[in-house]
Design an enzyme around this catalytic site. Structure first.
Site, PDB file in Angstrom:
ATOM      1  N   LYS A  19       0.838  -1.194   0.000  1.00 47.52           N
ATOM      2  CA  LYS A  19       0.000   0.000   0.000  1.00 47.52           C
ATOM      3  C   LYS A  19       0.874   1.246   0.000  1.00 47.52           C
ATOM      4  CE  LYS A  19      -3.744  -0.746   2.372  1.00 47.52           C
ATOM      5  NZ  LYS A  19      -4.288  -1.084   3.710  1.00 47.52           N
ATOM      6  N   ARG A  89      -3.088   2.791   8.517  1.00 48.77           N
ATOM      7  CA  ARG A  89      -3.353   1.667   7.626  1.00 48.77           C
ATOM      8  C   ARG A  89      -2.154   0.725   7.596  1.00 48.77           C
ATOM      9  NH1 ARG A  89      -4.750   4.591   2.020  1.00 48.77           N
ATOM     10  NH2 ARG A  89      -5.943   2.677   1.666  1.00 48.77           N
ATOM     11  N   GLY A  98      -5.697 -10.965   7.679  1.00 46.43           N
ATOM     12  CA  GLY A  98      -5.227 -11.292   9.023  1.00 46.43           C
ATOM     13  C   GLY A  98      -4.418 -10.158   9.609  1.00 46.43           C
ATOM     14  N   MET A 100      -3.794  -6.075  10.598  1.00 50.17           N
ATOM     15  CA  MET A 100      -4.690  -5.145  11.284  1.00 50.17           C
ATOM     16  C   MET A 100      -5.555  -4.358  10.310  1.00 50.17           C
ATOM     17  SD  MET A 100      -4.023  -1.878  13.595  1.00 50.17           S
ATOM     18  CE  MET A 100      -4.479  -0.851  12.234  1.00 50.17           C
ATOM     19  N   ARG A 333      -3.541  -1.115  -6.689  1.00 50.39           N
ATOM     20  CA  ARG A 333      -2.726  -2.340  -6.677  1.00 50.39           C
ATOM     21  C   ARG A 333      -3.161  -3.189  -7.871  1.00 50.39           C
ATOM     22  NH1 ARG A 333      -5.767  -4.800  -1.405  1.00 50.39           N
ATOM     23  NH2 ARG A 333      -7.835  -4.342  -2.178  1.00 50.39           N
ATOM     24  N   HIS A 451      -6.840 -43.920  -4.699  1.00 52.43           N
ATOM     25  CA  HIS A 451      -7.056 -44.515  -6.018  1.00 52.43           C
ATOM     26  C   HIS A 451      -8.086 -43.730  -6.813  1.00 52.43           C
ATOM     27  CE1 HIS A 451      -8.943 -47.329  -8.887  1.00 52.43           C
ATOM     28  NE2 HIS A 451      -7.687 -47.662  -9.106  1.00 52.43           N
ATOM     29  N   ARG A 559      -0.433 -46.705 -20.125  1.00 49.60           N
ATOM     30  CA  ARG A 559      -0.410 -47.844 -19.201  1.00 49.60           C
ATOM     31  C   ARG A 559      -1.211 -48.983 -19.814  1.00 49.60           C
ATOM     32  NH1 ARG A 559      -1.551 -43.296 -15.937  1.00 49.60           N
ATOM     33  NH2 ARG A 559      -0.129 -43.028 -14.161  1.00 49.60           N
ATOM     34  N   SER A 769      12.406 -42.218 -18.539  1.00 51.04           N
ATOM     35  CA  SER A 769      11.228 -41.452 -18.129  1.00 51.04           C
ATOM     36  C   SER A 769      11.058 -41.659 -16.631  1.00 51.04           C
ATOM     37  CB  SER A 769       9.995 -41.939 -18.884  1.00 51.04           C
ATOM     38  OG  SER A 769       8.856 -41.273 -18.372  1.00 51.04           O
ATOM     39  N   ASN A 773       6.019 -41.318  -9.099  1.00 52.46           N
ATOM     40  CA  ASN A 773       5.170 -41.894  -8.052  1.00 52.46           C
ATOM     41  C   ASN A 773       5.922 -42.989  -7.313  1.00 52.46           C
ATOM     42  OD1 ASN A 773       3.374 -40.233  -9.264  1.00 52.46           O
ATOM     43  ND2 ASN A 773       1.982 -41.816  -9.971  1.00 52.46           N
ATOM     44  N   ASP A 774       6.433 -43.975  -8.073  1.00 53.03           N
ATOM     45  CA  ASP A 774       7.170 -45.056  -7.424  1.00 53.03           C
ATOM     46  C   ASP A 774       8.517 -44.573  -6.903  1.00 53.03           C
ATOM     47  OD1 ASP A 774       5.628 -47.358  -7.232  1.00 53.03           O
ATOM     48  OD2 ASP A 774       5.805 -47.745  -9.373  1.00 53.03           O
ATOM     49  N   CYS A 837       6.934 -38.845 -16.155  1.00 54.29           N
ATOM     50  CA  CYS A 837       5.547 -39.205 -16.433  1.00 54.29           C
ATOM     51  C   CYS A 837       4.754 -39.470 -15.155  1.00 54.29           C
ATOM     52  CB  CYS A 837       5.483 -40.415 -17.353  1.00 54.29           C
ATOM     53  SG  CYS A 837       6.228 -41.886 -16.639  1.00 54.29           S
ATOM     54  N   TYR A 857      11.036 -33.195 -21.555  1.00 49.24           N
ATOM     55  CA  TYR A 857       9.590 -33.007 -21.549  1.00 49.24           C
ATOM     56  C   TYR A 857       8.993 -33.450 -20.211  1.00 49.24           C
ATOM     57  CZ  TYR A 857       9.184 -38.047 -22.100  1.00 49.24           C
ATOM     58  OH  TYR A 857       9.268 -39.389 -21.887  1.00 49.24           O
TER      59      TYR A 857
HETATM   60  P1  ADP Z   1      -7.589  -2.490   3.399  1.00 45.94           P
HETATM   61  O1  ADP Z   1      -6.181  -2.924   3.389  1.00 45.94           O
HETATM   62  O2  ADP Z   1      -8.464  -3.364   4.194  1.00 45.94           O
HETATM   63  O3  ADP Z   1      -8.098  -2.205   2.019  1.00 45.94           O
HETATM   64  P2  ADP Z   1      -7.291   0.363   3.717  1.00 45.94           P
HETATM   65  O4  ADP Z   1      -6.118   0.845   4.465  1.00 45.94           O
HETATM   66  O5  ADP Z   1      -7.237   0.455   2.265  1.00 45.94           O
HETATM   67  O6  ADP Z   1      -7.590  -1.107   4.201  1.00 45.94           O
HETATM   68  O7  ADP Z   1      -8.529   1.149   4.258  1.00 45.94           O
HETATM   69  C1  ADP Z   1      -9.833   0.772   4.026  1.00 45.94           C
HETATM   70  C2  ADP Z   1     -10.636   1.938   3.561  1.00 45.94           C
HETATM   71  O8  ADP Z   1     -10.525   3.015   4.458  1.00 45.94           O
HETATM   72  C3  ADP Z   1     -10.177   2.515   2.259  1.00 45.94           C
HETATM   73  O9  ADP Z   1     -10.720   1.811   1.189  1.00 45.94           O
HETATM   74  C4  ADP Z   1     -10.693   3.907   2.300  1.00 45.94           C
HETATM   75  O10 ADP Z   1     -12.027   3.922   1.856  1.00 45.94           O
HETATM   76  C5  ADP Z   1     -10.643   4.213   3.765  1.00 45.94           C
HETATM   77  N1  ADP Z   1      -9.494   5.092   4.047  1.00 45.94           N
HETATM   78  C6  ADP Z   1      -8.249   4.735   4.346  1.00 45.94           C
HETATM   79  N2  ADP Z   1      -7.461   5.817   4.501  1.00 45.94           N
HETATM   80  C7  ADP Z   1      -8.244   6.887   4.297  1.00 45.94           C
HETATM   81  C8  ADP Z   1      -8.031   8.295   4.295  1.00 45.94           C
HETATM   82  N3  ADP Z   1      -6.848   8.811   4.534  1.00 45.94           N
HETATM   83  N4  ADP Z   1      -9.087   9.084   4.036  1.00 45.94           N
HETATM   84  C9  ADP Z   1     -10.285   8.547   3.763  1.00 45.94           C
HETATM   85  N5  ADP Z   1     -10.555   7.261   3.749  1.00 45.94           N
HETATM   86  C10 ADP Z   1      -9.549   6.423   4.009  1.00 45.94           C
HETATM   87 MG    MG Z   2      -7.807  -0.874   0.761  1.00 44.65          MG
END
Ligand code: ADP
Ligand code: MG
Ligand code: MG
Length: 892
Positions: A19, A89, A98, A100, A333, A451, A559, A769, A773-774, A837, A857
């Site tokens: 990000k 973020r 997973g 934050m 992204r 199998h 086979r 070849s 498996n074996d 194979c 191959y």
């Molecule tokens: P995730 O990784 O879950 O996508 P983000 O960090 O992209 O999390 O944040 C989720 C949402 O929070 C973003 O899609 C955006 O809508 C909002 N957000 C994040 N930063 C800002 C910001 N500086 N101003 C306004 N909205 C924000």
């Molecule tokens: Mg996002």
């Protein structure tokens, strides 16, 4: 440890996270990005190494950078009159669930709140921001349960008799915010932190801590991601999509992520913040509607989207916010996409001149395209899943339930032609005739290499295996699903989805695989780049034709035992096995010969002009006879009842033979070339059938290319003896026919001793070849079926093995033997043709290994041929790129 957005770039992914590096890149492209800073992944690692303590000077550096952000934003963090609010973020170098969640509106407290009200003259907006902040901070930083916040909000809406958050007014939201703060105090025993800097520090720590949560650690283990990457933290000026009807927020893709169409695609919400769009609280509008609602904003956004795609040379997934008629970009992204979209986008972008053919090939994941090669459940269909098993062989199938292989053979393909699903506890080699007759297979036991799973994948029949909740009672021809009142009786219609393991009652509509022109095109490019070629493992002319359509350049393994298992032939095969004298055996073999010849002819014809490797008989002979315990029961029963002596004696004779042939460990028993050392007439018959077929085709003007493969050789003398036998038989037939026919004799390399003495073996073999498996069984000392059933899962869970070695080549162990075999073999026979194979021949990571080991191959089941073609090209490209890199390091 800290970078401003304008100090970074997309190249700094390892430092700034995904990000952060893209926010930096967009900032430097001059796009409208709210100013901010990124704390590096390395700072996170150091924090964790210090036992969860900020490295010295981190906060000072952060504050200095924040001061510069304040100047850019024209606001001051924590200021009583003109406060800066920020979002915090997380963002690791690779996208990782997973981690934050984001905290928005950080920096709000009773003082800054008043300033925001005064500045915006919009009390509702200010309290909306405030209640969101307390909620997110409580959730994410203080580790409180979201549902308690939700309860307060829901209670408020109920009291006001409204449905949507947007229908609550300023006073309502003020109440909600106050209640939230009380909840925090009650839950945590502390007042909600009022000091903005303390809020910020706590939030940064929470991001760092989230790197080590069990969820994140597990995810990295499963996805093979390194634990040492760390995550970055982005602190960014807030922009507000919730300031009224001239504001909003949305997400969009530069192209359609489900079909690849080159058209902006996305959703947005007016007067909303953050993840409202994806949270499903309100129904978002399609992006096209923004073109009517806010044409200027839409135009600006479309321009930016185009620029971003041109800049990154890939489809982008973007987040944006509109604050009072001003557009802000918040993220970009590379977008996730379906397999079909991935193929279309890659090919389109090459045609648009944005990427090279090699890049296009690298854009598509080989495993991903598996989905494109099988019938699928119509995505629009409504389904009710009654049970789930393993996705053992991809594709979906509909049919009536049958419970035995015999019933399947009678009712299904080749029988009455009905569509049937074979439901069974597990399958054995004797069930093949039922399996080929079925649309799909469902078993309650067995793993991914049971199998049923292996055979089904080989045949391309959809299969759900190991569906443990399913209780199959074969004798009553009925199955039930544990814990439900679902009963499946013979003749009931079922749908199984071998791509994801789902089992459904009734007929669910299916759609055909889409082998689009783009897909073919991409694979053609792949072939033109790959060093290795791809063959197929096929046992029937039909599969050979299909494999050829999927781009196979020959047969790597045919086979022959599958041909013996045909219900018409099994009695003759048994007669051959039961024969007491070589002459009697030869008589039975003579009857088999024309049948084998027919099979070979069909396959050689289907692969006209391409090499076809025929493996001579491999399994131990008792596999073609009834099971010992079943026979014992029968014979015992007969001895109690009055039975015709002749019938009884015949059964008894079979029983004696089965006893004689039975082995303690069939995997290591009398099979492969060892059979032919004792009963040479079996191979003689097979070779005769093959060369009769080939010479006949030659006379018909065709171009058959037979290659004879002798299995399970561990000692060059075995091969020398059998090679002489094959050669004598083949040459005799060729000479008699008067045609000219080239052929090769080679061996399967599937024993460690064969690898260790490959230089000796290569003196007698024109090709190798690898039967992985074996080779895996004999190197690891695992019996595959037993390992699968008994301990493999534990090994994987405990991390003793990272992959099932029967699916992904054990490159450290078995791989060394492969490499050694290639080197030793080519030392004595430089042009030695080497392929693989085994099952791993169709697995992308293993294919990369085989490429690097210098194989010519890989051969795999027909449905994996396109995957292997793509993987082989990618292996070539990766090796090329790696050596380019080496060169340029050498230069500098
Ligand atoms: P995730 O990784 O879950 O996508 P983000 O960090 O992209 O999390 O944040 C989720 C949402 O929070 C973003 O899609 C955006 O809508 C909002 N957000 C994040 N930063 C800002 C910001 N500086 N101003 C306004 N909205 C924000
Ligand atoms: Mg996002
Ligand atoms: Mg999220």
């Amino acid at each position: 440890m800290v970078y401003l957005f304008d100090e970074g770039s997309a190249k700094m992914r390892d430092t700034l996270g995904g990000k952060g590096c893209n926010l930096a890149e967009m900032t430097n492209l001059g796009l409208p990005i709210p100013p901010g800073l990124t704390i590096t992944c390395q700072a996170c690692n150091e924090y964790n190494a210090l036992g969860k303590r900020f490295p010295d000077g981190l906060m000072d550096e952060m504050k200095k950078a924040l001061a510069k952000v304040e100047i850019k934003a024209g606001k001051k963090f924590g200021d009583a009159h003109n406060p800066l609010l920020v979002s915090v973020r997380s963002g690791a170098p690779v996208s990782m669930p997973g981690m934050m969640d984001t905290v928005l509106n950080l920096g709000l407290n009773e003082t800054t709140l008043k300033a925001i009200i005064a500045q915006s003259k919009n009390e509702r907006f200010a309290y909306d921001a405030y209640r969101r902040f307390i909620n997110m901070f409580g959730d994410v930083v203080l580790g409180m349960e979201h549902k308690h916040f939700e309860e307060i909000l829901t209670a408020k809406k109920k009291a006001k008799n409204v449905k949507l958050d947007t229908e609550l007014d300023a006073a309502d939201l003020k109440d909600v915010a106050q209640n939230y703060k009380q909840l925090v105090e009650k839950d945590t025993g502390k007042k909600f932190p009022e000091d903005p800097m303390e809020q910020l520090e706590l939030a940064i720590k929470a991001v760092f801590n989230s790197w080590d949560t069990p969820r994140a650690v597990t995810y990295r283990r499963i996805s093979r991601l390194s634990d040492t990457m760390g995550t970055a933290v982005n602190v960014q000026t807030m922009v507000f999509g919730n300031m009224g009807n001239d504001s909003g927020t949305g997400v969009a893709f530069t192209r359609n992520p489900s079909n690849g169409e080159n058209k902006l695609y996305g959703e947005y919400l007016i007067n909303a913040q953050g993840e409202d769009v994806v949270a499903g609280i309100r129904t978002p509008k399609p992006l096209a509607a923004l073109g009517k609602e806010m044409p200027e904003m839409y135009g600006q956004f479309a321009d930016i989207a185009k620029r971003l795609e041109e800049h990154y040379h890939d489809m982008q997934d973007m987040e944006f916010t509109i604050e009072k008629g001003k557009l802000w970009m918040l993220q970009t992204r590379s977008g996730k996409r379906t397999a079909a979209a991935a193929v279309k986008i890659a090919v389109d972008m090459e045609r648009e001149g944005r990427i090279s053919k090699e890049e296009a090939i690298m854009r598509v994941q080989p495993e991903h395209i598996d989905k494109l090669l099988h019938r699928q459940i119509d995505p629009k269909a409504k389904v009710t899943v009654v049970a789930k098993g393993l996705n053992a062989s991809p594709g979906a199938a509909v049919g009536k339930a049958v419970f035995t292989a015999d019933d399947a053979a009678k009712a299904g393909i080749g029988g009455r032609g009905e569509k049937i699903i074979l439901v069974s506890v597990e399958t054995t080699p004797e069930d093949i005739h039922g399996m080929v007759a079925a649309q799909g297979i469902l078993t309650s036991r067995g793993g991914m290499t049971s199998h049923a799973a292996v055979v089904a994948r080989g045949m391309g029949v959809p299969c759900v295996a190991g569906c443990e909740k399913l209780k199959v009672d074969v004798s009553r021809k009925i199955a039930t699903v544990e814990g439900t009142n679902v009963v499946i009786k013979e003749g009931d219609t079922l749908t199984v989805d071998g791509s994801d393991g789902r089992v459904m009652l009734g007929e669910v509509p299916l759609v055909d695989p889409e082998l689009t022109g783009d897909f073919e095109e991409l694979l053609r490019w792949a072939d033109s780049i790959s060093r290795m070629h791809v063959r197929a493992n096929v046992d029937t002319p039909k599969n050979a034709l299909d494999a050829r359509k999927f781009g196979a350049k020959g047969v790597g393994l045919c086979r022959t035992e599958r041909m013996f298992n045909d219900p018409d032939r099994l009695p003759i095969v048994q007669e051959m096995i039961l024969a007491d004298t070589p002459d009697a055996r030869k008589r039975a073999l003579k009857k088999l010969e024309p049948m084998q010849k027919g099979d070979f002819k069909g396959i050689l014809e289907a692969m006209d002009g391409l090499p076809v490797i025929i493996r001579l008989l491999d399994p131990p002979l008792h596999e073609f006879l009834p099971k010992l315990d079943e026979l014992l029961v029968e014979v015992t029963k007969m001895s109690f009842h009055k039975t015709d002596d002749r019938v009884f004696n015949e059964k008894k004779r079979i029983l004696d033979k089965v006893r004689e042939l039975s082995e303690f460990n069939p995997m290591l028993g009398h099979r492969g070339c060892r059979l032919a050392i004792k009963y040479p007439e079996i191979y003689e018959m097979q070779v005769a059938a093959l060369f009769e077929a080939a010479t006949e085709l030659k006379k018909e003007g065709k171009n058959p290319v037979p290659e004879v493969m002798i299995p399970l050789v561990g000692n060059v003398k075995e091969l020398a003896k059998l090679r002489a036998l094959v050669k004598k038989t083949a040459d005799g037939i060729i000479a008699k026919s008067g045609v000219k026919l080239n052929y090769m004799i080679g061996t399967m390399i599937e024993l460690p001793r064969a690898c260790l003495t490959a230089d000796e073996i290569a003196t007698e073999a024109e090709f190798f070849s690898y039967g992985t498996n074996d080779l895996t069984q004999t190197t690891l000392g695992f019996s595959r079926d037993d390992a699968e059933a008994k301990f493999l899962q534990i090994y994987l869970k405990e991390g003793i093995l990272t992959d099932n070695p029967f699916e992904v080549l054990d490159s450290n162990g078995v791989g060394k033997l492969v490499t050694m075999g290639v080197q030793l073999g080519r030392k004595v026979r430089p042009g030695l043709e080497v392929g693989v194979c085994g099952e791993t021949g169709g697995e992308p990571r293993s294919i990369e290994f085989y490429h690097n080991a210098g194989l010519d191959y890989v051969s795999c089941s027909k449905y994996r041929v396109p995957i292997a073609r793509l993987a082989a090209a990618q292996a070539t490209i990766k090796q090329k790129n790696a050596s380019k890199k080496k060169e340029s390091f050498g230069d500098s």
